[in-house]
Design a protein around this motif. Structure first.
Motif, PDB file in Angstrom:
ATOM      1  N   TYR A  91       1.146  -0.854  -0.296  1.00 36.32           N
ATOM      2  CA  TYR A  91      -0.319   0.182   0.027  1.00 36.32           C
ATOM      3  C   TYR A  91       0.769   1.473   0.013  1.00 36.32           C
ATOM      4  CZ  TYR A  91      -4.741  -2.361   0.762  1.00 36.32           C
ATOM      5  OH  TYR A  91      -5.470  -3.658   0.597  1.00 36.32           O
ATOM      6  N   ASN A 146      -5.493  -1.394  -7.499  1.00 41.05           N
ATOM      7  CA  ASN A 146      -5.245   0.419  -6.836  1.00 41.05           C
ATOM      8  C   ASN A 146      -5.659   0.986  -8.136  1.00 41.05           C
ATOM      9  OD1 ASN A 146      -3.466   3.141  -7.209  1.00 41.05           O
ATOM     10  ND2 ASN A 146      -4.657   2.965  -4.899  1.00 41.05           N
ATOM     11  N   THR A 424      -6.148   4.133  -1.847  1.00 42.39           N
ATOM     12  CA  THR A 424      -4.952   3.301  -1.070  1.00 42.39           C
ATOM     13  C   THR A 424      -5.482   2.824   0.357  1.00 42.39           C
ATOM     14  OG1 THR A 424      -3.588   3.622  -2.233  1.00 42.39           O
ATOM     15  CG2 THR A 424      -2.713   3.046  -0.326  1.00 42.39           C
TER      16      THR A 424
END
Length: 529
Positions: A91, A146, A424
């Motif tokens: 992330y 993402n 995110t």
């Protein structure tokens, strides 16, 4: 007045007046091609859905249980949670890749990592290797997951953006179906290939993306943010107006996007992670995004998603064939319900769908809890069958909003400069929620069984209250108009005004009948937010 209700009366977006009613996705070659490339992005979600269903199926395979020496509750928690632990590790990097090198390269990198990881998973020689491969799957999936939904939202033809973005998360169940029926088909193989084949097949969507992703158009919003105005205009014109750069729709889209990006850079100063919480509008966004991310995993759905076989064992349905059949049929049911809901997002509206979903989940999870308790007390087969029926009805309502809308709604309420970072945070929150669930659920189910369901009943009731108070309606708005809702009147007028000027609507000689009055009314409605 409930804050979420303020924009429920919003009119159609100004952009709708520029759409050619004769132009449909099925009668225009370039829209067909665009939607084909979008489908390649949508299957990213299938990989994630495949994982949960595969792990459910593997737990019903004696070949997998024997090979890994019948893992207990704590080991099962690790085996399921490790994918999300891998996601957590990625992330910090994912939004910088999406915003820095582009949506397409980020999808490619994620898909390539997943291809390697699924090959290792299928070739595992020990539990440690299997765990390591699943960590790597989560790591790679984070990059693709993402960038892919943002790219879907940013290149879609305006008329179909909401439905296509909602379809992204709905296709989670397409992966679940393939996994469920693959494990059903391989469970009679009397060797380790019974679980190796499903493990390897998890990588098929990623293989397709590695081979084809460079044919997908890059996001015009990304290109504009990097000063590549000509390339952005070319993408918009080619796919949205058959190559006509002077089409009023293209002028509107191009200038609306450009103005929104410039506004966020200069007026709102949206830069860095701090900006996610710096302004009242951004705090409002993050409150909603973080909440729906937790709700999507803490509504009781995590029980059947990863531990259906344990639930079925608790109600005395222990035959592997029956368990695998229920797992496979449930995946098909979920996909049908989610796709129907995806097609209705612009008709029913986000707020209504979230509220309907929450209330329906509360009703049928409570009914599921009562049936489970009755079975524990009386051991009556009818109570066990009721548990299964109520699981299906619970998921029907879960799929109304928490499958199709959580990704679509998150992406559309974030302005471009914050989209990758905000998304995110959304995915990070989901991973945290999943890790907790995957560790806690099997232990709690083994310890207190049906009483654990009462915790979720109380939590879903809280979710309903939150959704009523805070979810804002965004139906029939463009990405830029939706972002402006949260930032107030100045942003709304700045962004929409520039788009209208470019499209020629403020020129009295070019004005289409009635369009300005309708757009001005639209602006007035948004200002009330």
């Amino acid at each position: 007045m409930a804050p979420g209700a303020v924009s429920s009366a919003a009119h159609d977006s100004a952009i709708n007046h520029l759409l050619d009613p004769r132009k449909k996705w099925y009668n225009n070659k370039r829209l067909i091609a665009l939607n084909g490339w979008i489908f390649l992005l949508l299957i990213t979600s299938s990989t994630n859905g495949y994982d949960g269903s595969m792990m459910n199926g593997l737990q019903s395979l004696s070949q997998w249980q024997d090979y890994f020496k019948h893992p207990g509750a704590h080991e099962l928690g690790l085996l399921n949670a490790i994918q999300n632990i891998g996601a957590l590790a990625a992330y910090p990097f994912a939004p910088y890749l999406s915003d820095g090198i582009g949506r397409r390269p980020t999808v490619f990198i994620g898909a390539l990592i997943m291809c390697i990881a699924t090959a290792l998973q299928g070739a595992s020689q020990s539990e440690g290797m299997f765990v390591g491969a699943r960590f790597l799957i989560g790591f790679g999936l984070t990059f693709a997951a993402n960038a892919a939904p943002m790219l879907v939202s940013e290149i879609s033809y305006p008329l179909y953006r909401a439905q296509l973005t909602a379809t992204y998360n709905s296709l989670w169940y397409s992966g679940a179906i393939i996994a469920a029926w693959t494990t059903f088909g391989t469970f009679k193989i009397n060797s380790t290939w019974a679980w190796r084949i499903p493990s390897i097949l998890q990588g098929l969507p990623s293989v397709a993306q590695v081979l084809l992703i460079w044919f997908v158009p890059e996001s015009p919003r990304y290109l504009l943010s990097k000063g590549k105005d000509e390339q952005a205009l070319e993408v918009l014109a080619y796919y949205h107006a058959d190559g006509n750069r002077d089409d009023p729709l293209i002028k509107y889209e191009f200038n609306e996007i450009k103005t929104a990006i410039d506004y966020d850079r200069t007026v709102a100063a949206n830069v860095g992670w701090k900006s996610l919480f710096n302004t009242p509008g951004n705090r409002k966004r993050m409150r909603i995004i973080i909440a729906i991310a937790f709700f999507s995993q803490w509504s009781g759905n995590g029980l059947a998603s990863y531990y259906l076989n344990q639930i079925l064992n608790d109600i005395n349905i222990k035959d592997s064939t029956t368990q695998l059949l229920i797992n496979g049929i449930l995946a098909i049911w979920n996909l049908i319900c989610a796709l129907i809901a995806s097609s209705l997002v612009e008709r029913l509206g986000r707020r209504f769908m979230f509220l309907l979903s929450g209330v329906g989940m509360l009703v049928f999870f409570t009914a599921q809890t009562i049936s489970f308790a009755q079975f524990e007390i009386n051991s009556h087969p009818a109570a066990a069958h009721s548990v299964i029926a109520f699981i299906f009805l619970f998921y029907a309502f879960y799929d109304i909003a928490f499958t199709p809308l959580i990704v679509a709604y998150t992406v559309e309420i974030l302005p471009y400069p914050l989209r990758a970072k905000g998304f995110t945070i959304f995915n990070f929150t989901i991973s945290l929620a999943l890790i907790f669930n995957q560790y806690a659920n099997p232990i709690a189910l083994a310890a207190i069984q049906w009483k654990y369901y009462i915790v979720y009943c109380c939590w879903i009731a809280f979710e309903c209250v939150f959704l009523y108070l805070y979810v804002v309606e965004t139906k029939n708005l463009t990405l830029e108009e939706t972002a402006a809702i949260f930032d107030g009147e100045d942003a709304t007028r700045e962004i929409l005004g520039q788009g209208l000027d470019a499209a020629g609507h403020r020129d009295e000689n070019k004005k289409q009948s009635g369009s300005v009055d309708e757009v001005e009314h639209h602006l007035g409605t948004l200002e009330k937010v």
